[in-house]
Design a protein around this motif. Structure first.
Motif, PDB file in Angstrom:
ATOM      1  N   GLN A   7       0.833  -1.204   0.000  1.00 41.11           N
ATOM      2  CA  GLN A   7       0.000   0.000   0.000  1.00 41.11           C
ATOM      3  C   GLN A   7       0.867   1.253   0.000  1.00 41.11           C
ATOM      4  O   GLN A   7       0.567   2.235  -0.684  1.00 41.11           O
ATOM      5  CB  GLN A   7      -0.925  -0.004   1.231  1.00 41.11           C
ATOM      6  N   ARG A   8       1.943   1.195   0.751  1.00 35.33           N
ATOM      7  CA  ARG A   8       2.850   2.337   0.821  1.00 35.33           C
ATOM      8  C   ARG A   8       3.509   2.594  -0.548  1.00 35.33           C
ATOM      9  O   ARG A   8       3.611   3.730  -0.990  1.00 35.33           O
ATOM     10  CB  ARG A   8       3.925   2.083   1.883  1.00 35.33           C
ATOM     11  N   SER A   9       3.923   1.531  -1.205  1.00 33.79           N
ATOM     12  CA  SER A   9       4.533   1.669  -2.524  1.00 33.79           C
ATOM     13  C   SER A   9       3.537   2.244  -3.529  1.00 33.79           C
ATOM     14  O   SER A   9       3.888   3.078  -4.367  1.00 33.79           O
ATOM     15  CB  SER A   9       5.047   0.310  -3.015  1.00 33.79           C
ATOM     16  N   ARG A  10       2.284   1.811  -3.432  1.00 29.77           N
ATOM     17  CA  ARG A  10       1.255   2.338  -4.348  1.00 29.77           C
ATOM     18  C   ARG A  10       1.005   3.817  -4.088  1.00 29.77           C
ATOM     19  O   ARG A  10       0.822   4.591  -5.032  1.00 29.77           O
ATOM     20  CB  ARG A  10      -0.039   1.545  -4.179  1.00 29.77           C
ATOM     21  N   SER A  11       0.999   4.197  -2.823  1.00 30.95           N
ATOM     22  CA  SER A  11       0.799   5.610  -2.500  1.00 30.95           C
ATOM     23  C   SER A  11       1.955   6.464  -3.017  1.00 30.95           C
ATOM     24  O   SER A  11       1.750   7.548  -3.563  1.00 30.95           O
ATOM     25  CB  SER A  11       0.660   5.786  -0.981  1.00 30.95           C
ATOM     26  N   LEU A  12       3.167   5.956  -2.848  1.00 35.80           N
ATOM     27  CA  LEU A  12       4.333   6.676  -3.362  1.00 35.80           C
ATOM     28  C   LEU A  12       4.291   6.735  -4.883  1.00 35.80           C
ATOM     29  O   LEU A  12       4.666   7.750  -5.481  1.00 35.80           O
ATOM     30  CB  LEU A  12       5.620   6.013  -2.881  1.00 35.80           C
ATOM     31  N   MET A  13       3.802   5.683  -5.511  1.00 32.58           N
ATOM     32  CA  MET A  13       3.680   5.679  -6.968  1.00 32.58           C
ATOM     33  C   MET A  13       2.710   6.768  -7.417  1.00 32.58           C
ATOM     34  O   MET A  13       2.924   7.413  -8.451  1.00 32.58           O
ATOM     35  CB  MET A  13       3.182   4.297  -7.421  1.00 32.58           C
ATOM     36  N   THR A  14       1.651   6.987  -6.654  1.00 30.82           N
ATOM     37  CA  THR A  14       0.705   8.071  -6.972  1.00 30.82           C
ATOM     38  C   THR A  14       1.407   9.418  -6.934  1.00 30.82           C
ATOM     39  O   THR A  14       1.169  10.277  -7.789  1.00 30.82           O
ATOM     40  CB  THR A  14      -0.465   8.058  -5.971  1.00 30.82           C
ATOM     41  N   ILE A 123      13.493   7.471  -7.735  1.00 27.99           N
ATOM     42  CA  ILE A 123      12.624   6.884  -6.707  1.00 27.99           C
ATOM     43  C   ILE A 123      11.904   5.659  -7.269  1.00 27.99           C
ATOM     44  O   ILE A 123      11.745   4.641  -6.588  1.00 27.99           O
ATOM     45  CB  ILE A 123      11.618   7.928  -6.191  1.00 27.99           C
ATOM     46  N   GLY A 124      11.465   5.764  -8.529  1.00 31.45           N
ATOM     47  CA  GLY A 124      10.804   4.625  -9.164  1.00 31.45           C
ATOM     48  C   GLY A 124      11.713   3.414  -9.219  1.00 31.45           C
ATOM     49  O   GLY A 124      11.282   2.283  -8.985  1.00 31.45           O
ATOM     50  N   ARG A 125      12.993   3.657  -9.514  1.00 32.43           N
ATOM     51  CA  ARG A 125      13.965   2.545  -9.528  1.00 32.43           C
ATOM     52  C   ARG A 125      14.150   1.983  -8.114  1.00 32.43           C
ATOM     53  O   ARG A 125      14.310   0.777  -7.932  1.00 32.43           O
ATOM     54  CB  ARG A 125      15.306   3.038 -10.079  1.00 32.43           C
ATOM     55  N   ASP A 126      14.088   2.855  -7.123  1.00 36.25           N
ATOM     56  CA  ASP A 126      14.251   2.406  -5.735  1.00 36.25           C
ATOM     57  C   ASP A 126      13.135   1.462  -5.301  1.00 36.25           C
ATOM     58  O   ASP A 126      13.374   0.494  -4.572  1.00 36.25           O
ATOM     59  CB  ASP A 126      14.277   3.614  -4.781  1.00 36.25           C
ATOM     60  N   ILE A 127      11.895   1.757  -5.725  1.00 37.61           N
ATOM     61  CA  ILE A 127      10.749   1.009  -5.204  1.00 37.61           C
ATOM     62  C   ILE A 127      10.272  -0.091  -6.141  1.00 37.61           C
ATOM     63  O   ILE A 127       9.421  -0.894  -5.764  1.00 37.61           O
ATOM     64  CB  ILE A 127       9.560   1.948  -4.890  1.00 37.61           C
ATOM     65  N   ALA A 128      10.822  -0.144  -7.371  1.00 37.83           N
ATOM     66  CA  ALA A 128      10.372  -1.162  -8.320  1.00 37.83           C
ATOM     67  C   ALA A 128      10.761  -2.553  -7.824  1.00 37.83           C
ATOM     68  O   ALA A 128      11.872  -2.769  -7.342  1.00 37.83           O
ATOM     69  CB  ALA A 128      10.980  -0.906  -9.693  1.00 37.83           C
ATOM     70  N   SER A 129       9.837  -3.476  -7.956  1.00 38.17           N
ATOM     71  CA  SER A 129      10.138  -4.855  -7.568  1.00 38.17           C
ATOM     72  C   SER A 129      11.069  -5.486  -8.592  1.00 38.17           C
ATOM     73  O   SER A 129      11.244  -4.973  -9.700  1.00 38.17           O
ATOM     74  CB  SER A 129       8.844  -5.659  -7.467  1.00 38.17           C
ATOM     75  N   ALA A 130      11.673  -6.574  -8.232  1.00 40.12           N
ATOM     76  CA  ALA A 130      12.649  -7.233  -9.106  1.00 40.12           C
ATOM     77  C   ALA A 130      12.032  -7.565 -10.458  1.00 40.12           C
ATOM     78  O   ALA A 130      10.932  -8.124 -10.532  1.00 40.12           O
ATOM     79  CB  ALA A 130      13.155  -8.503  -8.428  1.00 40.12           C
ATOM     80  N   GLY A 131      12.738  -7.194 -11.506  1.00 45.97           N
ATOM     81  CA  GLY A 131      12.272  -7.494 -12.853  1.00 45.97           C
ATOM     82  C   GLY A 131      11.180  -6.593 -13.359  1.00 45.97           C
ATOM     83  O   GLY A 131      10.601  -6.842 -14.426  1.00 45.97           O
ATOM     84  N   ARG A 132      10.867  -5.504 -12.649  1.00 44.78           N
ATOM     85  CA  ARG A 132       9.779  -4.605 -13.076  1.00 44.78           C
ATOM     86  C   ARG A 132      10.254  -3.167 -13.269  1.00 44.78           C
ATOM     87  O   ARG A 132       9.433  -2.260 -13.381  1.00 44.78           O
ATOM     88  CB  ARG A 132       8.645  -4.632 -12.038  1.00 44.78           C
ATOM     89  N   THR A 133      11.547  -2.938 -13.310  1.00 43.59           N
ATOM     90  CA  THR A 133      12.047  -1.577 -13.472  1.00 43.59           C
ATOM     91  C   THR A 133      11.619  -0.986 -14.810  1.00 43.59           C
ATOM     92  O   THR A 133      11.238   0.186 -14.905  1.00 43.59           O
ATOM     93  CB  THR A 133      13.584  -1.549 -13.377  1.00 43.59           C
ATOM     94  N   GLY A 134      11.664  -1.783 -15.874  1.00 45.46           N
ATOM     95  CA  GLY A 134      11.248  -1.291 -17.187  1.00 45.46           C
ATOM     96  C   GLY A 134       9.798  -0.847 -17.190  1.00 45.46           C
ATOM     97  O   GLY A 134       9.456   0.185 -17.777  1.00 45.46           O
ATOM     98  N   SER A 135       8.935  -1.609 -16.531  1.00 49.36           N
ATOM     99  CA  SER A 135       7.523  -1.230 -16.439  1.00 49.36           C
ATOM    100  C   SER A 135       7.354   0.096 -15.711  1.00 49.36           C
ATOM    101  O   SER A 135       6.524   0.932 -16.090  1.00 49.36           O
ATOM    102  CB  SER A 135       6.729  -2.325 -15.715  1.00 49.36           C
ATOM    103  N   ASN A 373      16.722   4.295 -19.547  1.00 46.34           N
ATOM    104  CA  ASN A 373      16.623   4.643 -18.130  1.00 46.34           C
ATOM    105  C   ASN A 373      16.830   3.420 -17.241  1.00 46.34           C
ATOM    106  O   ASN A 373      17.494   3.495 -16.197  1.00 46.34           O
ATOM    107  CB  ASN A 373      15.268   5.271 -17.835  1.00 46.34           C
ATOM    108  N   THR A 374      16.265   2.295 -17.649  1.00 44.01           N
ATOM    109  CA  THR A 374      16.416   1.066 -16.874  1.00 44.01           C
ATOM    110  C   THR A 374      17.877   0.627 -16.829  1.00 44.01           C
ATOM    111  O   THR A 374      18.408   0.272 -15.766  1.00 44.01           O
ATOM    112  CB  THR A 374      15.560  -0.059 -17.478  1.00 44.01           C
ATOM    113  N   ALA A 375      18.534   0.659 -17.981  1.00 44.54           N
ATOM    114  CA  ALA A 375      19.929   0.226 -18.055  1.00 44.54           C
ATOM    115  C   ALA A 375      20.832   1.124 -17.212  1.00 44.54           C
ATOM    116  O   ALA A 375      21.684   0.636 -16.460  1.00 44.54           O
ATOM    117  CB  ALA A 375      20.402   0.217 -19.505  1.00 44.54           C
ATOM    118  N   VAL A 376      20.649   2.425 -17.340  1.00 49.38           N
ATOM    119  CA  VAL A 376      21.532   3.356 -16.634  1.00 49.38           C
ATOM    120  C   VAL A 376      21.311   3.299 -15.130  1.00 49.38           C
ATOM    121  O   VAL A 376      22.259   3.147 -14.343  1.00 49.38           O
ATOM    122  CB  VAL A 376      21.332   4.792 -17.154  1.00 49.38           C
ATOM    123  N   LEU A 377      20.065   3.423 -14.697  1.00 44.25           N
ATOM    124  CA  LEU A 377      19.791   3.466 -13.258  1.00 44.25           C
ATOM    125  C   LEU A 377      20.097   2.128 -12.586  1.00 44.25           C
ATOM    126  O   LEU A 377      20.420   2.083 -11.402  1.00 44.25           O
ATOM    127  CB  LEU A 377      18.339   3.866 -13.015  1.00 44.25           C
TER     128      LEU A 377
END
Length: 459
Positions: A7-14, A123-135, A373-377
């Motif tokens: 829930q916290r990750s979703r709120s931060l995503m908002t 921040i998106g790279r920080d909170i992305a789950s494994a294998g979902r950074t591109g998304s 962005n995914t590759a660099v970060l």
């Protein structure tokens, strides 16, 4: 505990979505108001153009500092600061008593927007789950496209309803809402990097980039432009010299040399230059060569942003599945095909040919952005992701500023006249052909750079 974390990750995503949306709307919404602002304040259209230019120049000049600020303060806390600056400057713009005050407010707003565009990537790279950074990168790219595409339409509706002020009140509301939500996360997330403030580096980079941007946007003599470019070169050279000697540099030169960030920044610069051509060249070709009205031009030019908005998240999923290195090259190859189509098809098929080119260019752009962005970060130490995301945005923005000048110059030179509003249909078609053949060549070079970097596995 896991449910609470999700829930916290979703709120931060908002928060991240609202941040990118607000800054993107700020980039494009005010442009449609320029004629109205010139009339309201009794200024010329050239004076009113600074309402748009001040935002773009400030956002470009402060992108690098925005990333450094995020690493030093903690990225959620720095994002909150950026949203507060954006919202406050939006209020100042809405109540501006003169055009000069409005331009100043827009410059401050652009500085806030630099933070709101740069830090969501990190921040998106920080909170992305494994294998979902591109998304994650694809989603943020989609939101940016939605904001840029919807800004002019929303601005036009607001002007017709109640004048130009509501445009900035809406931006203030978006900024305030984002700030309110961001305040929940201001003291959490990435830990600040303990370091002293590299004030000389911040001032030199910001002033050097600002001088470069002003040189390419001011309508002045070649001597003045040349002097400003020389000044920008001197300032930026001093910046790199200072960073080389600094014990705590904001942008260590070693972070750029032979690294994914250096390559990714260069690719962002090339792509930003090419993408700006659609905004600079498109209206003149569509109106002059194809005889479209202003409304029709707007609809045709909306095809690209709409295609970007529809394909951004899909592009991110593809990156997660097939890998960022490969998809960086594929995205650039698609963009090359789009540029080639824009060079050839409009002369044969008219409006349909132009739209086909932009609709092919836009998904390639989104695939490239998500992959790059995914590759660099993914290759950067977490403590430096703010600087990395700021550098990526800085490179793209400098590319866009460069493209506004360089691609326009190529177009007018190929058309054989400085006043393309009076040029013949054949001359405008020649200008379009040469401009996009140049763009395609630049993208071929970018693809070669990306493939070479991938083959060497640069980190």
């Amino acid at each position: 505990m896991r449910t609470e974390s999700v829930q916290r990750s979703r709120s931060l995503m908002t928060v991240l979505i609202l941040s990118v949306l607000s800054a993107s709307v700020g980039t494009s919404a005010a442009n449609v108001a320029l004629p109205v602002l010139a009339s309201a304040f009794g200024g010329s259209f050239a004076d009113a153009q600074w309402v748009a230019l001040a935002y773009l120049i400030a956002m470009t000049a402060t992108s690098g500092a925005a990333g450094f600020l995020g690493d030093r303060m903690g990225r959620p806390r720095a994002l909150l600061l950026g949203t507060v600056v954006f919202a406050t400057a939006s209020v100042a713009a809405a109540v501006a008593p003169s055009l000069s005050v409005l331009v100043l407010a827009r410059a401050v707003q652009g500085a806030g927007a630099a933070v709101m565009m740069a830090l969501p990537l990190a921040i998106g790279r920080d909170i992305a789950s494994a294998g979902r950074t591109g998304s994650m990168m694809g989603l943020l790219g989609t939101i940016g496209a939605v904001g840029t595409a919807s800004g002019p339409a929303a601005g036009g509706l607001l002007i017709s309803w109640a004048g130009w002020q509501p445009i900035f009140w809406v931006m203030a509301g978006l900024g305030a809402l984002t700030a309110a939500l961001a305040s929940t996360f201001a003291l959490t997330g990435s830990s600040p990097t303990p370091s002293r403030l590299d004030l000389p580096g911040v001032l030199l980079l910001t002033s050097g980039v600002a001088t470069y941007a002003v040189a390419l946007t001011l309508d002045v003599s070649l001597w003045t432009t040349g002097a400003l470019l020389v000044g920008a070169t001197v300032i930026l050279s001093a910046f790199f010299a200072v960073e080389q000697r600094s014990t705590a540099p904001m942008l260590p030169p070693s972070l750029l040399r032979g690294s994914a960030l250096g390559v990714g920044g260069l690719l962002n610069f090339i792509v930003g230059t090419v993408m700006m051509s659609t905004l600079v060249v498109g209206p003149f070709f569509l109106g002059g060569a194809l005889g479209l009205s202003s409304g029709q031009i707007g609809l045709v030019m909306a095809a690209g942003p709409v295609a970007s908005a529809c394909t951004g998240f899909i592009a991110g999923r593809i990156v997660d599945t097939l890998g960022p290195a490969r998809m960086t090259s594929v995205g650039l190859a698609l963009m090359t095909a789009g540029a080639g189509a824009l060079a050839l098809l409009p002369g044969w098929l008219g409006v349909a040919g132009y739209m086909a080119g932009t609709v092919l260019l836009a998904p390639g752009y989104q695939l490239f952005l998500a992959a790059n962005n995914t590759a660099v970060l993914g290759s950067i130490d977490p403590s430096r992701r703010g600087v990395a995301s700021g550098t990526l945005n800085l490179a793209r923005n400098i590319g866009m500023v460069t493209g506004a000048s360089a691609m326009g110059l190529i177009y007018t030179t190929a058309a054989g006249t400085a006043d393309v509003t009076t040029a013949s249909k054949d001359a405008l078609e020649t200008g379009l052909l040469v401009t996009y053949l140049f763009a395609a060549a630049a993208l071929v070079a970018a693809t070669a750079i990306a493939r070479r970097a991938a083959s060497r596995s640069w980190k």
